[in-house]
Write a protein that holds these residues in place. Sequence first.
Motif, short mmCIF file in Angstrom:
data_model
loop_
_atom_site.label_atom_id
_atom_site.label_comp_id
_atom_site.label_asym_id
_atom_site.label_seq_id
_atom_site.Cartn_x
_atom_site.Cartn_y
_atom_site.Cartn_z
N THR A 84 60.64 40.86 35.67
CA THR A 84 60.25 41.64 34.79
C THR A 84 60.18 41.05 33.53
N CYS A 85 58.91 41.44 32.77
CA CYS A 85 58.95 41.15 31.31
C CYS A 85 60.03 41.58 30.55
N GLN A 86 60.67 40.94 29.90
CA GLN A 86 62.02 41.38 29.18
C GLN A 86 61.47 41.69 27.81
N TYR A 87 60.09 42.06 27.61
CA TYR A 87 59.59 42.64 26.17
C TYR A 87 59.21 43.93 26.65
N CYS A 88 58.20 44.02 27.62
CA CYS A 88 57.37 45.34 27.92
C CYS A 88 57.92 45.96 29.21
N GLY A 89 58.76 45.19 29.94
CA GLY A 89 59.11 45.82 31.30
C GLY A 89 58.04 45.65 32.41
N VAL A 99 57.50 31.94 31.21
CA VAL A 99 58.89 31.75 30.64
C VAL A 99 58.66 31.67 28.97
N ASP A 100 59.29 32.33 28.38
CA ASP A 100 59.17 32.70 26.99
C ASP A 100 60.56 32.24 26.30
N HIS A 101 60.37 31.27 25.24
CA HIS A 101 61.58 30.95 24.41
C HIS A 101 61.59 31.92 23.26
N VAL A 102 62.68 32.64 23.14
CA VAL A 102 62.80 33.68 22.28
C VAL A 102 62.80 33.23 20.97
N LYS A 103 63.49 32.14 20.69
CA LYS A 103 63.28 31.54 19.34
C LYS A 103 62.49 30.19 19.67
N PRO A 104 61.33 30.17 19.06
CA PRO A 104 60.47 28.79 19.55
C PRO A 104 61.19 27.75 19.64
N VAL A 105 60.96 26.69 20.55
CA VAL A 105 61.25 25.25 20.12
C VAL A 105 60.90 24.67 19.01
N SER A 106 59.62 24.90 18.73
CA SER A 106 59.12 24.39 17.44
C SER A 106 59.56 24.99 16.20
N CYS A 124 52.63 39.75 26.61
CA CYS A 124 53.59 39.66 25.54
C CYS A 124 54.01 38.39 24.91
N ASN A 125 53.63 37.09 25.73
CA ASN A 125 54.06 35.90 25.45
C ASN A 125 52.77 35.56 24.62
N TRP A 126 51.50 35.87 24.74
CA TRP A 126 50.51 35.57 24.04
C TRP A 126 50.38 36.22 22.41
N ARG A 127 50.91 37.47 22.53
CA ARG A 127 51.26 38.26 21.43
C ARG A 127 52.41 37.75 20.36
N LYS A 128 53.39 37.07 21.25
CA LYS A 128 54.67 36.52 20.36
C LYS A 128 53.98 35.23 19.92
N SER A 129 53.36 34.43 20.80
CA SER A 129 52.98 33.23 20.30
C SER A 129 54.31 32.45 19.79
N ASN A 130 54.06 31.90 18.66
CA ASN A 130 55.10 30.96 18.01
C ASN A 130 55.76 31.65 17.12
N ARG A 131 56.05 32.80 17.17
CA ARG A 131 56.99 33.74 16.34
C ARG A 131 58.37 34.29 17.01
N PRO A 133 60.42 37.75 18.00
CA PRO A 133 60.29 38.91 18.55
C PRO A 133 60.01 40.11 17.44
N GLU A 134 60.76 40.02 16.71
CA GLU A 134 61.03 41.03 15.55
C GLU A 134 59.83 40.76 14.62
N GLU A 135 59.18 39.61 14.57
CA GLU A 135 58.18 39.36 13.73
C GLU A 135 56.88 40.15 14.32
N VAL A 136 56.77 40.22 15.32
CA VAL A 136 55.70 40.92 15.99
C VAL A 136 55.76 42.32 16.66
N GLY A 137 57.22 43.00 16.35
CA GLY A 137 57.38 44.11 16.77
C GLY A 137 57.85 44.28 18.21
#
Length: 173
Positions: A84-89, A99-106, A124-131, A133-137
Amino acid sequence: MAVLLLNASLQPLNVISHRRLVVLLTKERVAFMDGAAEQAAAEAVAGRRLPEGVVIVRLLRTIHVPRRLLRPNRRNLLLRDDHTCQYCGHVGTSAELTVDHVKPVSRGGAADRWENVVIACKKCNWRKSNRLPEEVGLHLRRKPAPLTQEYAHIIFLRYPELKAAYDRLLAVA
Ligand SMILES: [Zn+2]
């Protein structure tokens, strides 16, 4: 054929290969749970052909099993997060999920910690990108935690036919 190895205390330990089963039998380290299985396996080993279905064997002496340290790899994360996607369900196949790093490794996020990796759909991973979660809602549906279930639970998730056989065994024991 699947071989489930139990501790002498009947706690499930692992799924083992046919080869390992033969070694354990030769060393007289394990016993079959019932006579029918023992006979079938004896015939099969003699004929170098293994029986169909599930075989359950039990160690003759209890071994101490240290707590298994599970690694937050993709397979274990899919189990923890129930595909299950942990952002949108969104519930998806493993091919649809990343696999998404909540706080990007970079940005200093830990690459290999249970608390910083979650399953996310590609969208969601694409939307989040290098940011963050809260920065992209985006919001995590639950706080990521280490997979703490018993190792046996993981075995049974991977091999449901063993779970059924184990339950039957306990029902008659
Ligand atoms: Zn998503």
